[in-house]
Design a protein around this motif. Structure first.
Motif, PDB file in Angstrom:
ATOM      1  N   VAL A  85       0.834  -1.204   0.000  1.00  0.00           N
ATOM      2  CA  VAL A  85       0.000   0.000   0.000  1.00  0.00           C
ATOM      3  C   VAL A  85       0.870   1.257   0.000  1.00  0.00           C
ATOM      4  CG1 VAL A  85      -1.639   1.345   1.375  1.00  0.00           C
ATOM      5  CG2 VAL A  85      -2.010  -1.102   1.045  1.00  0.00           C
ATOM      6  N   TYR A  86       1.851   1.299   0.885  1.00  0.00           N
ATOM      7  CA  TYR A  86       2.697   2.492   0.976  1.00  0.00           C
ATOM      8  C   TYR A  86       3.596   2.647  -0.251  1.00  0.00           C
ATOM      9  CZ  TYR A  86       1.086   3.444   5.669  1.00  0.00           C
ATOM     10  OH  TYR A  86       0.305   3.752   6.741  1.00  0.00           O
ATOM     11  N   ARG A  87       4.017   1.546  -0.849  1.00  0.00           N
ATOM     12  CA  ARG A  87       4.824   1.654  -2.067  1.00  0.00           C
ATOM     13  C   ARG A  87       3.972   2.192  -3.209  1.00  0.00           C
ATOM     14  NH1 ARG A  87       6.655  -0.172  -6.635  1.00  0.00           N
ATOM     15  NH2 ARG A  87       8.827   0.225  -7.120  1.00  0.00           N
ATOM     16  N   ASP A  88       2.720   1.762  -3.291  1.00  0.00           N
ATOM     17  CA  ASP A  88       1.813   2.309  -4.313  1.00  0.00           C
ATOM     18  C   ASP A  88       1.641   3.815  -4.150  1.00  0.00           C
ATOM     19  OD1 ASP A  88       1.456  -0.135  -5.527  1.00  0.00           O
ATOM     20  OD2 ASP A  88      -0.522  -0.498  -4.663  1.00  0.00           O
ATOM     21  N   ILE A  89       1.545   4.263  -2.911  1.00  0.00           N
ATOM     22  CA  ILE A  89       1.442   5.708  -2.667  1.00  0.00           C
ATOM     23  C   ILE A  89       2.697   6.418  -3.169  1.00  0.00           C
ATOM     24  CG2 ILE A  89       1.351   7.496  -0.880  1.00  0.00           C
ATOM     25  CD1 ILE A  89      -0.480   5.533   0.716  1.00  0.00           C
ATOM     26  N   LEU A  90       3.858   5.848  -2.878  1.00  0.00           N
ATOM     27  CA  LEU A  90       5.112   6.440  -3.360  1.00  0.00           C
ATOM     28  C   LEU A  90       5.144   6.488  -4.880  1.00  0.00           C
ATOM     29  CD1 LEU A  90       7.937   7.579  -2.865  1.00  0.00           C
ATOM     30  CD2 LEU A  90       8.781   5.217  -2.790  1.00  0.00           C
ATOM     31  N   VAL A  91       4.734   5.418  -5.530  1.00  0.00           N
ATOM     32  CA  VAL A  91       4.701   5.391  -6.999  1.00  0.00           C
ATOM     33  C   VAL A  91       3.791   6.500  -7.520  1.00  0.00           C
ATOM     34  CG1 VAL A  91       3.892   4.039  -8.985  1.00  0.00           C
ATOM     35  CG2 VAL A  91       5.304   2.961  -7.225  1.00  0.00           C
ATOM     36  N   ASN A  92       2.633   6.651  -6.907  1.00  0.00           N
ATOM     37  CA  ASN A  92       1.696   7.696  -7.339  1.00  0.00           C
ATOM     38  C   ASN A  92       2.233   9.100  -7.064  1.00  0.00           C
ATOM     39  OD1 ASN A  92      -0.273   5.982  -8.413  1.00  0.00           O
ATOM     40  ND2 ASN A  92      -1.151   5.632  -6.402  1.00  0.00           N
ATOM     41  N   LEU A  93       2.912   9.273  -5.942  1.00  0.00           N
ATOM     42  CA  LEU A  93       3.527  10.568  -5.650  1.00  0.00           C
ATOM     43  C   LEU A  93       4.577  10.915  -6.702  1.00  0.00           C
ATOM     44  CD1 LEU A  93       3.961  10.293  -1.787  1.00  0.00           C
ATOM     45  CD2 LEU A  93       2.634  12.055  -2.983  1.00  0.00           C
ATOM     46  N   ARG A  94       5.413   9.948  -7.033  1.00  0.00           N
ATOM     47  CA  ARG A  94       6.447  10.185  -8.041  1.00  0.00           C
ATOM     48  C   ARG A  94       5.823  10.481  -9.402  1.00  0.00           C
ATOM     49  NH1 ARG A  94      11.313   5.909  -6.655  1.00  0.00           N
ATOM     50  NH2 ARG A  94      12.595   7.489  -5.678  1.00  0.00           N
ATOM     51  N   ARG A  95       4.776   9.769  -9.740  1.00  0.00           N
ATOM     52  CA  ARG A  95       4.108   9.975 -11.026  1.00  0.00           C
ATOM     53  C   ARG A  95       3.504  11.381 -11.101  1.00  0.00           C
ATOM     54  NH1 ARG A  95       0.332   5.765 -11.150  1.00  0.00           N
ATOM     55  NH2 ARG A  95       2.072   4.428 -11.702  1.00  0.00           N
ATOM     56  N   ARG A  96       2.867  11.821 -10.032  1.00  0.00           N
ATOM     57  CA  ARG A  96       2.245  13.132  -9.993  1.00  0.00           C
ATOM     58  C   ARG A  96       3.288  14.241 -10.009  1.00  0.00           C
ATOM     59  NH1 ARG A  96       0.279  14.913  -4.780  1.00  0.00           N
ATOM     60  NH2 ARG A  96       2.525  15.040  -4.557  1.00  0.00           N
ATOM     61  N   GLY A  97       4.395  14.008  -9.344  1.00  0.00           N
ATOM     62  CA  GLY A  97       5.471  14.987  -9.290  1.00  0.00           C
ATOM     63  C   GLY A  97       5.488  15.743  -7.974  1.00  0.00           C
ATOM     64  N   TRP A  98       6.664  16.195  -7.601  1.00  0.00           N
ATOM     65  CA  TRP A  98       6.858  16.866  -6.312  1.00  0.00           C
ATOM     66  C   TRP A  98       6.572  18.360  -6.388  1.00  0.00           C
ATOM     67  CZ3 TRP A  98       6.772  13.193  -3.024  1.00  0.00           C
ATOM     68  CH2 TRP A  98       7.326  11.953  -3.336  1.00  0.00           C
TER      69      TRP A  98
END
Length: 66
Positions: free
Chosen positions: A46-59
């Motif tokens: 679950v937390y890795r999926d969140i990280l993937v989505n954060l990276r995809r969206r951009g900082w």
């Protein structure tokens, strides 16, 4: 706070640290009894999926939802 200089660089660095920790956790999980580490494996996924989505969206767009 979301406009502080260096925020994007800090997020990039922390994301790299998190990814390496997820990889280390996966190695540990694979060496354990599957049933006994099931909750940890689910949380990691679950937390890795969140990280993937954060990276995809951009900082640069932290105020936007994932």
């Amino acid at each position: 706070m979301l406009t502080q200089p260096g925020l994007v660089a800090a997020c990039l660095e922390l994301a790299d640290v998190a990814e390496s920790r997820f990889q280390a956790a996966e190695t540990i999980i694979q060496a354990c009894d599957r049933q006994s580490v099931r909750p940890a494996a689910i949380m990691k996924a679950v937390y890795r999926d969140i990280l993937v989505n954060l990276r995809r969206r951009g900082w640069e767009r932290l105020s936007e939802p994932l």
